[in-house]
Design a protein around this motif. Structure first.
Motif, PDB file in Angstrom:
ATOM      1  N   LYS A 174       0.269  14.867   8.018  1.00  0.00           N
ATOM      2  CA  LYS A 174      -0.436  14.987   9.374  1.00  0.00           C
ATOM      3  C   LYS A 174      -0.428  15.889  10.075  1.00  0.00           C
ATOM      4  O   LYS A 174       0.578  16.725  10.091  1.00  0.00           O
ATOM      5  N   TYR A 197      -5.247  13.730   8.872  1.00  0.00           N
ATOM      6  CA  TYR A 197      -4.474  13.834   7.608  1.00  0.00           C
ATOM      7  C   TYR A 197      -5.227  14.894   6.931  1.00  0.00           C
ATOM      8  O   TYR A 197      -6.549  15.134   6.484  1.00  0.00           O
ATOM      9  N   MET A 207       0.986  -1.112   0.134  1.00  0.00           N
ATOM     10  CA  MET A 207       0.072   0.200  -0.162  1.00  0.00           C
ATOM     11  C   MET A 207       0.888   1.328  -0.018  1.00  0.00           C
ATOM     12  O   MET A 207       1.683   1.441   0.850  1.00  0.00           O
ATOM     13  N   ALA A 208       0.791   2.049  -0.858  1.00  0.00           N
ATOM     14  CA  ALA A 208       1.620   3.238  -1.240  1.00  0.00           C
ATOM     15  C   ALA A 208       1.060   4.349  -0.575  1.00  0.00           C
ATOM     16  O   ALA A 208      -0.123   4.501  -0.438  1.00  0.00           O
ATOM     17  N   LYS A 209       1.978   5.142   0.187  1.00  0.00           N
ATOM     18  CA  LYS A 209       1.435   6.509   0.818  1.00  0.00           C
ATOM     19  C   LYS A 209       1.403   7.542  -0.327  1.00  0.00           C
ATOM     20  O   LYS A 209       2.299   7.588  -1.289  1.00  0.00           O
ATOM     21  N   ASN A 210       0.487   8.432  -0.276  1.00  0.00           N
ATOM     22  CA  ASN A 210       0.436   9.507  -0.956  1.00  0.00           C
ATOM     23  C   ASN A 210       1.319  10.629  -0.434  1.00  0.00           C
ATOM     24  O   ASN A 210       1.247  11.108   0.739  1.00  0.00           O
ATOM     25  N   ALA A 211       2.105  11.239  -1.320  1.00  0.00           N
ATOM     26  CA  ALA A 211       3.112  12.343  -0.920  1.00  0.00           C
ATOM     27  C   ALA A 211       2.734  13.612  -0.342  1.00  0.00           C
ATOM     28  O   ALA A 211       3.123  14.363   0.213  1.00  0.00           O
ATOM     29  N   ASN A 212       1.337  13.896  -0.850  1.00  0.00           N
ATOM     30  CA  ASN A 212       0.786  14.977  -0.731  1.00  0.00           C
ATOM     31  C   ASN A 212      -0.053  15.264   0.532  1.00  0.00           C
ATOM     32  O   ASN A 212      -0.406  16.194   1.115  1.00  0.00           O
ATOM     33  N   ARG A 213      -0.105  14.218   1.380  1.00  0.00           N
ATOM     34  CA  ARG A 213      -1.067  13.895   2.542  1.00  0.00           C
ATOM     35  C   ARG A 213      -0.010  14.117   3.725  1.00  0.00           C
ATOM     36  O   ARG A 213       1.012  13.645   3.839  1.00  0.00           O
ATOM     37  N   ASN A 248      -4.604  16.802   2.494  1.00  0.00           N
ATOM     38  CA  ASN A 248      -3.984  16.757   1.370  1.00  0.00           C
ATOM     39  C   ASN A 248      -3.733  18.331   0.902  1.00  0.00           C
ATOM     40  O   ASN A 248      -4.486  19.139   0.802  1.00  0.00           O
TER      41      ASN A 248
END
Length: 56
Positions: free
Chosen positions: A9, A25, A1-7, A27
């Motif tokens: 915390k 989180y 499962m890849a994490k979105n770089a734009n999101r 975006n």
């Protein structure tokens, strides 16, 4: 499962007592502005405005 770089915390800090009561989180691509939400503050036992802060 890849994490979105734009999101990113973020924390939601109560504007009245200063506690960080919530984390979520966001975006940055879609919402560049700071978030302000009315959320429940357990210390004050009422709904207050919570503002976005950066978490490390």
């Amino acid at each position: 499962m890849a994490k979105n770089a734009n999101r990113v915390k973020i924390g939601l800090k109560c504007s009245e007592c200063g506690d960080i009561n919530y984390t979520t989180y966001k975006n940055n691509k879609n919402t560049a502005n700071k978030i302000e939400l009315k959320k429940y503050c357990p210390r004050l036992k009422k709904h207050t405005v919570h503002k976005e802060i950066k978490l490390k």
